[in-house]
Design a protein around this motif. Structure first.
Motif, short mmCIF file in Angstrom:
data_model
loop_
_atom_site.label_atom_id
_atom_site.label_comp_id
_atom_site.label_asym_id
_atom_site.label_seq_id
_atom_site.Cartn_x
_atom_site.Cartn_y
_atom_site.Cartn_z
N SER A 71 0.50 -27.16 -31.68
CA SER A 71 0.41 -27.20 -30.22
C SER A 71 0.03 -25.85 -29.61
O SER A 71 -0.23 -25.77 -28.41
N ARG A 74 -1.48 -22.72 -27.96
CA ARG A 74 -2.69 -22.41 -27.21
C ARG A 74 -2.89 -20.90 -27.04
O ARG A 74 -4.02 -20.43 -26.99
N GLU A 128 3.50 -24.00 -27.05
CA GLU A 128 2.12 -23.87 -26.61
C GLU A 128 1.76 -22.42 -26.26
O GLU A 128 0.63 -21.99 -26.48
#
Length: 378
Positions: free
Chosen positions: A324, A326, A302
């Motif tokens: 996933s 971010r 992430e």
């Protein structure tokens, strides 16, 4: 749930880490085999269970004893209960404890006290910023500053957390700390302490380890930690290649923080084996070469922060399909030398992306037509 006495229900939960008490509602099951031994469940066993003669394959009725379900607190047996007419739940010795239902053995009541006292003595405890209740025999260890025990109890066993961060510890943390058998979280950051990891394999429950800004020198052996999920190694003056021992944590490690060190050389393709990894912070090191494409295969990743290193070369289009991800940060605002260059990846299939920091590199050419396509969908 209601079951007839003719239908046996088997609930086998032995050797886990369950806590709390047994639900009284289980008493509505007429014919139950319930194995809760080897957990951290506290008593007593509900009295209604003890009259269920069909339970435990009829052994409750045959021996007329709740011990056939689990040994009570303060007692133990090899199976954690009475499994036949020959086995008994035996009382612990005067200096030992069995604090939960269904114990397989007793443990030395003073063992955790001794371990904590050794930490106090080995790190100049009298000079700590806060040493409230430490070495005060009138207070249980679970009331000592920074100590948390199972279920928030204040007694002398089952330490689950130890937080002595930024507390002016100076000295050596002995390897006996890994013998705290229930320890899940250890925070020693921002102290002047030395420790080694050759016996960390004994810390079977340790999941979170905070040892940033201490005096360890290296992490040799840390890969033997059997359950580690989160590892903080920020600002420890590490130099040289990234330590291979950390790759031995691939089956458990989810968060790795190594920022503000001086690790150098290329990032190993072995990072592709760290399949549980969610967060990787390596800001401000001296890593060189290309960012390995194997990292793009980490489906759970992430947060990926490698800004202010010395990476160069192109960035693979494979980084455009990390489901996933971010945050991707690889900016170079401060350090000179070869930088990331070439065409900009499309980053077109990053549906979770919130931040992309590539400033002060040497990317060139047009911004792709499908740039951030998945991220811009409303």
């Amino acid at each position: 749930y209601k079951a007839s006495t003719g239908n046996q229900i088997s609930l086998r939960f032995a050797a886990n880490d369950f806590t709390g008490v047994l639900p009284a509602e289980l008493g509505s099951i007429g014919n139950l085999y319930l194995d809760i031994t080897g957990n951290k469940i506290t008593g007593p066993i509900p009295t209604a269970f003890c009259s269920q003669s069909a339970w435990m394959e009829g052994l409750v009725g045959e021996l007329d004893s709740c011990d056939t379900i689990a040994c009570p607190e303060g007692k133990y047996s090899e199976s954690g209960r009475v499994s036949d007419s020959e086995e008994k739940c035996r009382s612990c010795a005067s200096n030992e404890v069995a604090p939960f239902l269904g114990s397989y053995s007793c443990k030395d009541e003073d063992s955790e006290i001794n371990i904590l006292e050794a930490i106090y003595k080995g790190t100049n405890g009298s000079k700590w910023t806060d040493n409230s209740h430490w070495n005060d025999v009138s207070k249980p260890i679970c009331a000592w500053y920074g100590v948390t025990c199972e279920g928030g109890k204040e007694d002398n066993h089952t330490v689950t957390e130890l937080d002595l961060s930024n507390n002016n510890l100076r000295g050596t943390i002995l390897s006996s700390i890994y013998e705290l058998s229930s320890l899940k979280r250890l925070n020693l950051k921002d102290n002047h302490v030395f420790m080694t990891f050759d016996k960390i394999g004994m810390a079977e429950k340790l999941e979170n380890l905070y040892i940033s800004n201490i005096d360890i020198g290296n992490v040799d052996g840390i890969g033997k930690a059997p359950a580690l999920k989160e590892l903080h190694l920020t600002n420890n003056d590490f130099t040289g290649p990234f330590p291979d021992t950390i790759f031995h944590l691939r089956d458990t490690l989810e968060s790795l923080y190594i920022a503000y060190n001086s690790f150098s050389g290329p990032l190993s393709p072995k990072f592709g084996t760290m399949t549980k990894l969610k967060e990787f912070y390596a800001y401000g090191n001296e890593f060189t070469g290309k960012i390995p494409v194997e990292i793009a295969k980490l489906d759970n990743l992430e947060t990926f922060v490698v800004a202010e290193n010395l990476f160069s070369g192109s960035l693979s289009e494979d980084f455009s399909s990390m489901k996933s991800l971010r945050l991707f940060s690889a900016f170079r605002r401060l350090k000179a030398g070869p930088k990331l260059h070439g065409p900009l990846p499309s980053f077109s299939n990053l549906p979770q992306l919130e931040g992309l920091y590539l400033d002060y590199n040497q990317f060139s050419g047009p911004i792709p037509d499908n740039f951030l396509a998945a991220s811009l969908k409303v």
